[in-house]
Design a protein around this motif. Structure first.
Motif, PDB file in Angstrom:
ATOM      1  N   ARG A   1      40.292   3.199 -43.246  1.00  0.00           N
ATOM      2  CA  ARG A   1      39.679   1.927 -43.575  1.00  0.00           C
ATOM      3  C   ARG A   1      39.177   1.222 -42.307  1.00  0.00           C
ATOM      4  O   ARG A   1      39.845   1.235 -41.267  1.00  0.00           O
ATOM      5  CB  ARG A   1      40.686   0.985 -44.256  1.00  0.00           C
ATOM      6  CG  ARG A   1      41.151   1.426 -45.628  1.00  0.00           C
ATOM      7  CD  ARG A   1      40.082   1.224 -46.694  1.00  0.00           C
ATOM      8  NE  ARG A   1      40.592   1.544 -48.014  1.00  0.00           N
ATOM      9  CZ  ARG A   1      40.575   2.765 -48.554  1.00  0.00           C
ATOM     10  NH1 ARG A   1      40.054   3.777 -47.879  1.00  0.00           N
ATOM     11  NH2 ARG A   1      41.074   2.974 -49.755  1.00  0.00           N
TER      12      ARG A   1
ATOM     13  N   ASP B   1      40.869   9.452 -48.450  1.00  0.00           N
ATOM     14  CA  ASP B   1      40.148   8.331 -49.055  1.00  0.00           C
ATOM     15  C   ASP B   1      39.554   7.508 -47.919  1.00  0.00           C
ATOM     16  O   ASP B   1      40.283   6.929 -47.103  1.00  0.00           O
ATOM     17  CB  ASP B   1      41.111   7.487 -49.895  1.00  0.00           C
ATOM     18  CG  ASP B   1      40.396   6.400 -50.684  1.00  0.00           C
ATOM     19  OD1 ASP B   1      39.807   5.497 -50.047  1.00  0.00           O
ATOM     20  OD2 ASP B   1      40.434   6.435 -51.928  1.00  0.00           O
TER      21      ASP B   1
ATOM     22  N   SER C   1      36.547   4.637 -46.465  1.00  0.00           N
ATOM     23  CA  SER C   1      35.605   3.578 -46.820  1.00  0.00           C
ATOM     24  C   SER C   1      35.486   2.561 -45.690  1.00  0.00           C
ATOM     25  O   SER C   1      36.326   2.502 -44.782  1.00  0.00           O
ATOM     26  CB  SER C   1      36.046   2.864 -48.099  1.00  0.00           C
ATOM     27  OG  SER C   1      37.250   2.151 -47.883  1.00  0.00           O
ATOM     28  N   ASN C   2      34.400   1.772 -45.758  1.00  0.00           N
ATOM     29  CA  ASN C   2      34.218   0.571 -44.935  1.00  0.00           C
ATOM     30  C   ASN C   2      34.290   0.827 -43.437  1.00  0.00           C
ATOM     31  O   ASN C   2      34.782  -0.013 -42.680  1.00  0.00           O
ATOM     32  CB  ASN C   2      35.258  -0.505 -45.325  1.00  0.00           C
ATOM     33  CG  ASN C   2      35.024  -1.034 -46.714  1.00  0.00           C
ATOM     34  OD1 ASN C   2      33.968  -1.543 -47.031  1.00  0.00           O
ATOM     35  ND2 ASN C   2      36.029  -0.876 -47.560  1.00  0.00           N
TER      36      ASN C   2
ATOM     37  N   LEU D   1      31.647   8.162 -41.874  1.00  0.00           N
ATOM     38  CA  LEU D   1      33.002   8.412 -42.371  1.00  0.00           C
ATOM     39  C   LEU D   1      33.504   9.769 -41.906  1.00  0.00           C
ATOM     40  O   LEU D   1      34.636   9.888 -41.428  1.00  0.00           O
ATOM     41  CB  LEU D   1      33.040   8.303 -43.897  1.00  0.00           C
ATOM     42  CG  LEU D   1      32.802   6.905 -44.464  1.00  0.00           C
ATOM     43  CD1 LEU D   1      32.853   6.924 -45.992  1.00  0.00           C
ATOM     44  CD2 LEU D   1      33.805   5.893 -43.911  1.00  0.00           C
TER      45      LEU D   1
ATOM     46  N   LEU E   1      34.842   9.127 -50.990  1.00  0.00           N
ATOM     47  CA  LEU E   1      34.131   8.255 -50.071  1.00  0.00           C
ATOM     48  C   LEU E   1      33.496   7.128 -50.879  1.00  0.00           C
ATOM     49  O   LEU E   1      32.801   7.389 -51.879  1.00  0.00           O
ATOM     50  CB  LEU E   1      33.057   9.019 -49.306  1.00  0.00           C
ATOM     51  CG  LEU E   1      33.532  10.038 -48.250  1.00  0.00           C
ATOM     52  CD1 LEU E   1      34.027  11.324 -48.902  1.00  0.00           C
ATOM     53  CD2 LEU E   1      32.406  10.371 -47.272  1.00  0.00           C
ATOM     54  N   HIS E   2      33.706   5.880 -50.464  1.00  0.00           N
ATOM     55  CA  HIS E   2      33.202   4.751 -51.245  1.00  0.00           C
ATOM     56  C   HIS E   2      33.002   3.539 -50.347  1.00  0.00           C
ATOM     57  O   HIS E   2      33.487   3.482 -49.209  1.00  0.00           O
ATOM     58  CB  HIS E   2      34.167   4.425 -52.389  1.00  0.00           C
ATOM     59  CG  HIS E   2      35.585   4.154 -51.952  1.00  0.00           C
ATOM     60  ND1 HIS E   2      36.105   2.884 -51.854  1.00  0.00           N
ATOM     61  CD2 HIS E   2      36.592   5.002 -51.584  1.00  0.00           C
ATOM     62  CE1 HIS E   2      37.367   2.958 -51.464  1.00  0.00           C
ATOM     63  NE2 HIS E   2      37.687   4.225 -51.283  1.00  0.00           N
ATOM     64  N   ASN E   3      32.233   2.548 -50.853  1.00  0.00           N
ATOM     65  CA  ASN E   3      32.002   1.290 -50.141  1.00  0.00           C
ATOM     66  C   ASN E   3      31.558   1.530 -48.698  1.00  0.00           C
ATOM     67  O   ASN E   3      32.137   1.020 -47.742  1.00  0.00           O
ATOM     68  CB  ASN E   3      33.271   0.423 -50.149  1.00  0.00           C
ATOM     69  CG  ASN E   3      33.717   0.060 -51.548  1.00  0.00           C
ATOM     70  OD1 ASN E   3      34.671   0.638 -52.070  1.00  0.00           O
ATOM     71  ND2 ASN E   3      33.010  -0.865 -52.176  1.00  0.00           N
ATOM     72  N   HIS E   4      30.472   2.300 -48.575  1.00  0.00           N
ATOM     73  CA  HIS E   4      30.016   2.652 -47.233  1.00  0.00           C
ATOM     74  C   HIS E   4      28.539   3.018 -47.278  1.00  0.00           C
ATOM     75  O   HIS E   4      28.009   3.410 -48.319  1.00  0.00           O
ATOM     76  CB  HIS E   4      30.838   3.837 -46.696  1.00  0.00           C
ATOM     77  CG  HIS E   4      30.636   4.096 -45.238  1.00  0.00           C
ATOM     78  ND1 HIS E   4      31.195   3.320 -44.265  1.00  0.00           N
ATOM     79  CD2 HIS E   4      29.910   5.041 -44.591  1.00  0.00           C
ATOM     80  CE1 HIS E   4      30.830   3.772 -43.077  1.00  0.00           C
ATOM     81  NE2 HIS E   4      30.046   4.812 -43.251  1.00  0.00           N
TER      82      HIS E   4
ATOM     83  N   SER F   1      27.519   8.105 -44.859  1.00  0.00           N
ATOM     84  CA  SER F   1      28.767   8.792 -45.162  1.00  0.00           C
ATOM     85  C   SER F   1      29.075   9.954 -44.216  1.00  0.00           C
ATOM     86  O   SER F   1      30.099   9.950 -43.531  1.00  0.00           O
ATOM     87  CB  SER F   1      28.736   9.313 -46.606  1.00  0.00           C
ATOM     88  OG  SER F   1      28.645   8.239 -47.504  1.00  0.00           O
TER      89      SER F   1
ATOM     90  N   THR G   1      28.155   5.088 -52.476  1.00  0.00           N
ATOM     91  CA  THR G   1      27.738   5.147 -51.081  1.00  0.00           C
ATOM     92  C   THR G   1      26.215   5.241 -51.019  1.00  0.00           C
ATOM     93  O   THR G   1      25.550   5.432 -52.032  1.00  0.00           O
ATOM     94  CB  THR G   1      28.397   6.331 -50.381  1.00  0.00           C
ATOM     95  OG1 THR G   1      28.299   7.488 -51.220  1.00  0.00           O
ATOM     96  CG2 THR G   1      29.878   6.070 -50.122  1.00  0.00           C
TER      97      THR G   1
END
Length: 323
Positions: A130, A152, A154-155, A160, A177-180, A183, A212
């Motif tokens: 994170r 996991d 993100s951000n 990432l 992978l999320h909120n990014h 990637s 993403t």
């Protein structure tokens, strides 16, 4: 052993393999079955002598930034268990022959990331990443045999999972992978062909890209790169990009709400080669392809999952707490 017993063993193995495939598994060479929690890597990280990580008999559990930094940089072949979400600053170097694994589903790193440079035989599993001030995981400078699995992420500020500068024989599997935005980069610069050509061989399999924006991955020079059985949901700019004459095989992925599943040019880079096979598209645009014959053959044996089951398999198995 009698022929009857041999036939019985073959029949049992075949039945187990069929069950695994029906449940969303992938069979690679040397595996009888495959599930969401493989005990060893599939794809490229299984080649070049394999990727075994650190010793399972030498185990250290860390709960602080100082202990984590010391354990990661140690010359000892060992397993580093990360307990809790540890706040770090900057990038922590990871030495060769390490397994870095989170305890439970919420352990990991916030504020910084891991740097793998000029090292070999590293496994990174079951970690939360994170708010990295730079990359979450940076693989560079001829690093080989890396398995990045069930994390996991993100951000982060930049990438990432970025892989570059001649690194090779890497598998990225079962990550969420999320909120990014950006990637995963594969090959950092258009002018780095001398170091990257013939390298950057990566398998991306069973990852979940959730909301993403771009680089899933964004590839330069590498050929072939295997993008297999991943789930892309609500992607902003594009899914997979092939540039700088790279060769990318995008096979049996599930694209949902992705306007541009694949592109063959982005930014100022020259175009790359891209071949697609049996991807599943829901409310998604047309795939771009280019000179698929220039994409080299995948050098390992495998049996892919059916494209229409990928969403269910990946959402159930990707991320932490699944191994």
């Amino acid at each position: 052993m009698s022929q009857t017993k041999v036939r019985r063993r073959i029949t049992i193995a075949a039945a187990a393999a069929a069950t695994a495939l029906a449940a969303g598994g992938i069979l690679f060479a040397g595996q009888s079955t495959a599930f969401a929690a493989e005990s060893s890597p599939v794809g490229y990280a299984s080649l070049n002598g394999g990727t075994t990580g650190g010793s399972s008999s030498t185990v250290v559990t860390v709960t602080s930034a100082s202990a984590l930094k010391s354990a990661l940089s140690s010359s000892t072949s060992q397993t580093v268990r990360v307990s809790g979400l540890i706040t770090i600053s900057g990038m922590y170097n990871v030495a060769s022959n390490k397994t870095v694994i989170g305890v439970g589903s919420g352990s990991g790193i916030t504020g910084g990331g891991l740097n793998l440079s000029g090292v070999r035989n590293i496994i990174i599993r079951n970690l939360v990443f994170r708010n990295a001030a730079d990359d979450s995981i940076n693989v560079q400078t001829n690093t080989t045999n890396v398995w990045i699995d069930h994390n996991d992420l993100s951000n982060g500020y930049d990438g990432l999972i970025d892989i570059k500068r001649g690194s090779d024989f890497i598998t990225v599997s079962w990550n969420r992978l999320h909120n990014h935005d950006k990637s995963m980069l594969l090959g950092h610069d258009d002018g780095n062909s001398s170091q990257d050509l013939g390298h950057l061989r990566v398998t991306y399999v069973h990852n979940w890209f959730e909301g993403t924006n771009q680089r899933h991955p964004r590839v330069r020079f590498a050929n072939p790169v295997h993008v297999l059985n991943n789930y892309y949901s609500n992607i902003g700019s594009y899914g997979v990009a092939s540039t700088m004459n790279a060769g990318v095989f995008v096979e049996r992925n599930y694209f949902e709400n992705v306007a541009n599943p694949t592109v063959t040019q982005t930014g100022d880079s020259d175009p790359g080669n891209l071949k697609v096979l049996n991807n599943y598209r829901v409310n998604s645009g047309t795939e771009q392809v280019r000179n698929g014959a220039s994409v080299a053959a995948i050098p390992y044996s495998y049996t892919p999952e059916a494209n229409n089951t990928v969403k269910a398999t990946v959402t159930a198995g990707a991320g932490t707490g699944k191994i």
